[in-house]
Motif scaffolding. Sequence first.
Motif, PDB file in Angstrom:
ATOM      1  N   UNK A 116      -5.810   1.104   0.813  1.00  0.00           N
ATOM      2  CA  UNK A 116      -5.263   1.905  -0.359  1.00  0.00           C
ATOM      3  C   UNK A 116      -6.163   3.033  -0.580  1.00  0.00           C
ATOM      4  N   UNK A 117      -7.289   3.534   0.023  1.00  0.00           N
ATOM      5  CA  UNK A 117      -8.038   4.489  -0.383  1.00  0.00           C
ATOM      6  C   UNK A 117      -8.398   5.301   0.919  1.00  0.00           C
ATOM      7  N   UNK A 118      -8.014   4.966   1.851  1.00  0.00           N
ATOM      8  CA  UNK A 118      -8.378   5.601   3.113  1.00  0.00           C
ATOM      9  C   UNK A 118      -7.258   6.670   3.643  1.00  0.00           C
ATOM     10  N   UNK A 137      -3.702   5.275   3.133  1.00  0.00           N
ATOM     11  CA  UNK A 137      -3.302   5.076   1.831  1.00  0.00           C
ATOM     12  C   UNK A 137      -1.738   4.719   1.474  1.00  0.00           C
ATOM     13  N   UNK A 138      -1.106   5.830   1.956  1.00  0.00           N
ATOM     14  CA  UNK A 138       0.467   5.916   1.497  1.00  0.00           C
ATOM     15  C   UNK A 138       1.154   4.698   2.226  1.00  0.00           C
ATOM     16  N   UNK A 143      -0.205   1.269   0.596  1.00  0.00           N
ATOM     17  CA  UNK A 143       0.316   1.245  -0.886  1.00  0.00           C
ATOM     18  C   UNK A 143       1.954   0.559  -0.778  1.00  0.00           C
ATOM     19  N   UNK A 146       2.028  -2.914   0.391  1.00  0.00           N
ATOM     20  CA  UNK A 146       1.400  -3.996  -0.094  1.00  0.00           C
ATOM     21  C   UNK A 146       2.311  -4.225  -1.410  1.00  0.00           C
ATOM     22  N   UNK A 147       2.900  -3.327  -2.049  1.00  0.00           N
ATOM     23  CA  UNK A 147       3.568  -3.410  -3.067  1.00  0.00           C
ATOM     24  C   UNK A 147       4.845  -3.975  -2.557  1.00  0.00           C
ATOM     25  N   UNK A 178      -8.687  -4.243  -0.096  1.00  0.00           N
ATOM     26  CA  UNK A 178      -8.593  -2.927   0.313  1.00  0.00           C
ATOM     27  C   UNK A 178      -9.858  -2.370   1.241  1.00  0.00           C
ATOM     28  N   UNK A 211      -9.674   1.696   5.348  1.00  0.00           N
ATOM     29  CA  UNK A 211      -9.862   2.197   6.827  1.00  0.00           C
ATOM     30  C   UNK A 211     -11.367   2.263   7.248  1.00  0.00           C
ATOM     31  N   UNK A 212     -12.274   1.440   6.548  1.00  0.00           N
ATOM     32  CA  UNK A 212     -13.639   1.342   7.073  1.00  0.00           C
ATOM     33  C   UNK A 212     -13.814   0.143   7.750  1.00  0.00           C
TER      34      UNK A 212
END
Lengths: 261, 266, 368, 391, 296
Positions: D30-32, D35-36, D39, D42-43, D69, D72-73
Amino acid sequence: MVRVTGTPAALAVREVTVRFAGLTALDAVSFTVEPGSVHAVIGPNGAGKSTTFNVLSGVYRATSGSVRLGTTELTGLAPHRIAALGVARTFQNLALPPYATVAESLMLGRHRLTRAGFVAAGLRLPSAAREARLHRDRVREIAGFIGLEEELEKPAGTLPYGKQKLVELGRALCMEPQVLLLDEPVAGMTADERRRVAAVVADVRDGLGISVVLVEHDMGVVMRLADAVTVLDFGRRIAGGTPAEVQNDPAVVQAYLGTDA
Amino acid sequence: MATLEIRDLSVGYGPVRALRDVSVDVPAGAITAVLGGNGAGKTTLLRAVSRTLGFHRGTSTGTIRFDGRRLDGLRPAQVVAAGVIQVPEGRQVFARMTVADNLRAGALGARGGRRTTAAALDRVHALFPVLARRAHQRAGLLSGGEQQMLAMGRALMAGPRLLLLDEPSLGLAPLMAARIAETVQEINADGTSVMLVEQNAAIALRLATTAYVLDVGEVALSGPAGELAASDEVRRRYLGVVDETAAADATRAVDGPSRPLSRWSA
Amino acid sequence: MSEATTAGAKAPGPGRPLTASLRRPRTHLWLAGALLLLALPFYLDRFWLQAGLFAMAAAIGAIGLNLLTGSTGQLSMGHAFFLAVGAYGYCVLAGESSTQNGHALSGLGLPTWLAAVLAVLLAGAAGGLFSPIAGRLRGAYLGIATLALIFIGQHVLFNAGSLTGGFNGRPVPPLSLFGFTFDDTEVVVAAVPFQSFEKLWYPALLALAAGAYFARGVLRGRPGRALNAVRDHRIAAGVMGVPVARYRAGVFVLSSMYAGLAGVLLALVFQRTVPEYFGMVLSLEYLAMIVIGGLGSVAGAVVGAAFVSLLPQVLTHYSDSLPLVSAPGTGGVAPGEASRYLYGAAVVAVVLFLPGGLTRPKKPGENR
Amino acid sequence: KDGADADRSGVRTGEGVTDTKITLGALTDMTGVYASLGKSVTQAQQLWVKQTNAAGGICDRQVELTVRDHGYDPQKAVAAYTELEPDVLGFPQFIGSPFVSAVEQRIDGQDKGVVLPQAWSANLLGSPYVRVIGATYDVETINLIDYLLEEKRITEGDRIGHVYFEGDYGENALAGSRHAAKEAGLTVVEQKIKPTDNDMTAQVSALKQAGVKAVVISAGPRQAASLVGVAAATGFDVPVVGNNSAYAPQLLATQAGPALQKDYYIGASTLPVGDAAKGPAALAEAYTAQYPKDGLDNGVIAGYNAASVFGEALEKACASRDLTRDGVGKALLTIKDFGADFGVAHDFTDPAAPSTRQTVVMKPDAGTPGGLKVVRRAEVAPAAESFTAKP
Amino acid sequence: MTTFIELLLGGLAIGSVYALIALGFVVIFKATEVVNFAHASLLLAGGYVTAVLHDDIGFWPALGVGVAGAAVVGAAVEFFVMRRHRGSDHSVLAIVTIGVDILITTELTRRMGTEVLSLGDPWGDGVVTVGGITLAQTRIAAFVVAGLLITLFLLAFRHTPWGVSMRAAAENPQTAALMGIRLGRVSLSAWAVAGALAAVAALFLTVFPTPGLERATSFAALKAFPAAILGGLDSTTGALVGGLVVGVTESLATGYQGDLSFLGRGIGDLAPYLVMLVVLLIRPAGLLGTKELARV
Ligand SMILES: Nc1ncnc2c1ncn2[C@@H]1O[C@H](COP(=O)(O)OP(=O)(O)OP(=O)(O)O)[C@@H](O)[C@H]1O
Ligand SMILES: Nc1ncnc2c1ncn2[C@@H]1O[C@H](COP(=O)(O)OP(=O)(O)OP(=O)(O)O)[C@@H](O)[C@H]1O
Ligand SMILES: [Mg+2]
Ligand SMILES: [Mg+2]
């Protein structure tokens, strides 16, 4: 490897020329530093004294000419090689790490005399430990000799200018040199302190038999300490000889001392 | 005319007490010398006036007035704006900038306009011709003495009302040292007050009208330069007429090295 | 300014009885800590063990970087590259030739312990290869030049398929020592099932301890002094007899070897190499570690590494119970973001309030 | 490991299952960079959970989705897997195929929980537990090229360009285009790019000079937008086809919007979320009701689809009274033509094959929600039927 | 042949954008000797402000606010962080900026979420075609702007008191203070300027042919690193030269990757770094950077 003890050798500077873009800092300068003597190099600002030192210590590469220590050719050697041969120097503008303690700075001077490498030090081999102890003691001796015991654990950066110059001198001494190059050692000192340093230098020569090349603007110190003097002006050697001779050399008076000196 | 009054100034660097209750007056248009051994606090005193103690984590108490205006509490730039210019110890030229740009930097604090700046530049070049010759060389490449000249010239560019000199003759050849001495006198004659920190006590006391002697952070002696020059204390420790005796002592090595050093063998 | 300099005060020797008394409580602390660490695998679950292993690997790498950047003043942003060399080197040396997803993988199938050792040396060699550049450049220039290594590394990892397995990465052969294999086959020790993480814990701990011990020795000894000298005043160092170029190259190699070791360990924890991992972000994290922990000191590197690599884990793990932080997908600050905020803030704050890093008080008599 | 024990009703249970609750895991980004996608997926899955529980849950148990989340690490992703693995039955979501393959050994070796990655790389095929939902990129690409052939936009002997990401996505798609080209007598002009490249000018001019008649793009939405935009602007008007990851409705708002709607086609194994068919329509309605602020995209369908596949497996496992990972795994292997209401029927009986080889071809369209409209219903190209990625 | 020219021009075009970004690094470096890793985030900030505003107040005003906004952010960074760190070692400061970058970027990407924001520039996807070679108007604009700004700064650094005080402050803060230079102001202004430049760069980095501003935009800013170093970190002209070199290298390496495939495909991103390494081997201070001097 060089033994520090053993007969000190003469330092012979022959026809050394150094050119920088557009100016000749040294122009075919020659002089010889007799073993165990104090040889002063004087001259107006910008005459090429520090440059000479930079050549002697390998910081600059001479455009032409040669420098010999005894039979060893110094020209073109890297600074650390020259240091390994027992040539030590101080810097006109201080070159001390401000945060390192005086003791550490002095220990750095021992570098060429110690052996411990990455592995030995990393694995704390007994040899390394012994070495370290031995040399720390010697460093303390030398600190005592120049009167820096109290400052040993202080960061050099916090010492006043004059003391910092002393530390530099000490660091050079810690290299147990054959030849000691001092660039304005008493600059910024009071009479007292000058006297002390002068005494130290004299002792170094007489007691340890180290040859000293001295760049200094304090004529008093020069005249009394120096066994021989070389005078530079605009990179050229304009006079040389005993202090007395030089002092009365009109060219020197005109270019450097000024009439009232 | 400008006068500098320092009252009960104490300075500490963390634990280190560098100055204790020092009071100094620099009368208008006069040259005031400050003598003292290494670590006496001379540089610290100047730093306190120019408000640059902060750079050394130093803190000060006491008051410093210039023309009745409090300097303590000001920022260094404001002190400069007031016309108090310091020549720092140990040259401190901008090594990577050209000589010319160093001088321009000096002029940044100048109160006059273009013309005065131009005039100042001519004067500096007249004083130190080498600076004109080396205008486009990088200052870091100058010799020690040349750098000292540049530092001096840079300060003059600002057209100071009070000039703080920290060992201006440091590392200068005798001839040049004499030249600096004259310069200081000239500048002073043009109405600039001077506070002169010098190791070369001989020069200092010759130039100055009044002098102070700092000893480990306190004013040990003060008074007219002439009187001080005559006092034994000063004669021995600061004038000591080094030039005659120092080396003589050296050869005899009295009060020299605390312990003799033996040759290292290993 | 660094271990080396403080060493002056600490090193045992005549005329310093003080240190002796200092040591005693210290040693007790050390012992307690050591025992705790040794006991952990019996109490922590795999998640925390893994986190711990990551932290230890990071610590080893950070020690190496600190030797280079902290003590010698050579900014390096290429650390991740040497980690990669270590990780992949181990896989190639220890792995068998095979084909997976149509990619032919070549491997030498050496004994794993040997492969590990060689991988570390390999990383060192890689560092050595770079030293012509490393010896030449300074400061920011070196920093960004080393950044090039990252991009080269990534390119090779993705394109030298037969060695690196390309985007698939390579399976990591489990380490085996004296016939004991550190893999997922379960061994029950004192009623605790030991799997790869539990087993790996001990070699990792050993590696870290050894690495720290060695680095400390280097820094407090002659080489450390020389390195600091190179950092503080290059020319003076030379004149003092320090072969500057050789030391710069040497420390570059040494720090690469640390990175290599860290890489091997990481690979063993991951059980499969992931090319994406060895990117610029990783390098920056290592830099952050040594700054947060304290430049130039071993302890600093370790503390910084623990901080940087454990922070996100803790945050995500306890995200539900933390204020502000909200579970992903529910809007608000995601744990991932929260940990990035904290970590960024930490870097800034540490340098702001503790110039010496978490492990050291402010440098004395700082001027300039 | 599997402390499999039976509850009152005799259902065997294991990790992640209690008498009242079934816990599933979602490893998302969600933060990498993704993310799109993360999100939406998941939703959508949280929506599915909500609906399922509202309908009484599964096997009299409420379903719970634990989300992590990883931005992407790799390290975080692997850590997150290790963290959740002991407490969940399986993973209806795992974004980032490199990370999936990083833990695949553990999944197949010991953990044996079903994982449904939101990645369509053929490299993930073959594991009985890691199951790709939908056509893999290679197959999808073959179908897209087939569409171009069918539309007579390209014919035998033509050259086609293929701009693809470094990494499994791009290179898997490349395998497809190469195969299709071989079958149809085309030549592929390759242009590899990295996710950080946002400006496709150089690629376009290279392809233009190579005289390609069409372009396949297997990259991110940004690259697609740039490529299509530049092509259009420089009068290089050839059709461009992209994989399902090469489009995001947000693009329609950008400069490239008009160009995208002109001659750009996307393939996917589901109907677009904006489609009129009842599956998508219902989902779209529910989703917008649940998340009014967030736009619709195909991630929504992908996520929901995956969740419901998992749900189906759970139902079957429940039916055979075995809610252990093992049971769910077995159950999944029995699922045939499922999820046809999203336009494509999936078949999970063969772990070595994607759950379908069909691809729906769509076209950007600002008019419909989700920004895509269908231009060709689900079909399989002959070339795709035969194709297998692994030798 | 036309391929070559087209690639070349394309490279120069994108290169001028890199030059703009690199200029930002250079300004900060000249003023503080710090490599500013937070530049990418300033860029993001400027772009973001412009992007969210242009619908309501129109492009040019929005751009103005964006530039101002980025300047403010830059100034804030200086005021709240860098100023407090004055005197720390430069590489430490560089690492501090990494921290700052993480903070700002995280915040902005969180706000941006998954959007792709358009900056609403007037050029749209317009192109200019000369002899069969087409160039995007945006790129030409970038080229012109980069040229102008860089000349501007060149002059500013050389001839204004601001330039002198900036270099002086960078080299020796304490002495600079003794010259009456307001260190705070100087570095504040430098950071503000860098921010403003970043905003301008953001514009050209996100307009056509790139789709728009979004979370990954800051990665593109990385390409300015080799540019800045290549040219010489302390040289404004260097920024231009470096930017162009990087742009062209990248473009050619990409365009001809078919012929270079023995190196592995997709060396477009790598090539600039390789060129950089070669240059540094020959000139350790970059093409136009001032070499560090050795004088004791
Ligand atoms: N690296 C260099 N590049 C250019 N010029 C230099 C360099 N080093 C020294 N110079 C010049 O060479 C001349 C001699 O410098 P040097 O430092 O030797 O003078 P010096 O005799 O030490 O003077 P001082 O007594 O003031 O220290 C000076 O004019 C100086 O500007
Ligand atoms: N940055 C600093 N941190 C800590 N102590 C300092 C610092 N600078 C100076 N000191 C201490 O303050 C005292 C006064 O130093 P100062 O430099 O003022 O002496 P000085 O009279 O200028 O000596 P010199 O004639 O050698 O320049 C000394 O004891 C010195 O150790
Ligand atoms: Mg000199
Ligand atoms: Mg002083």
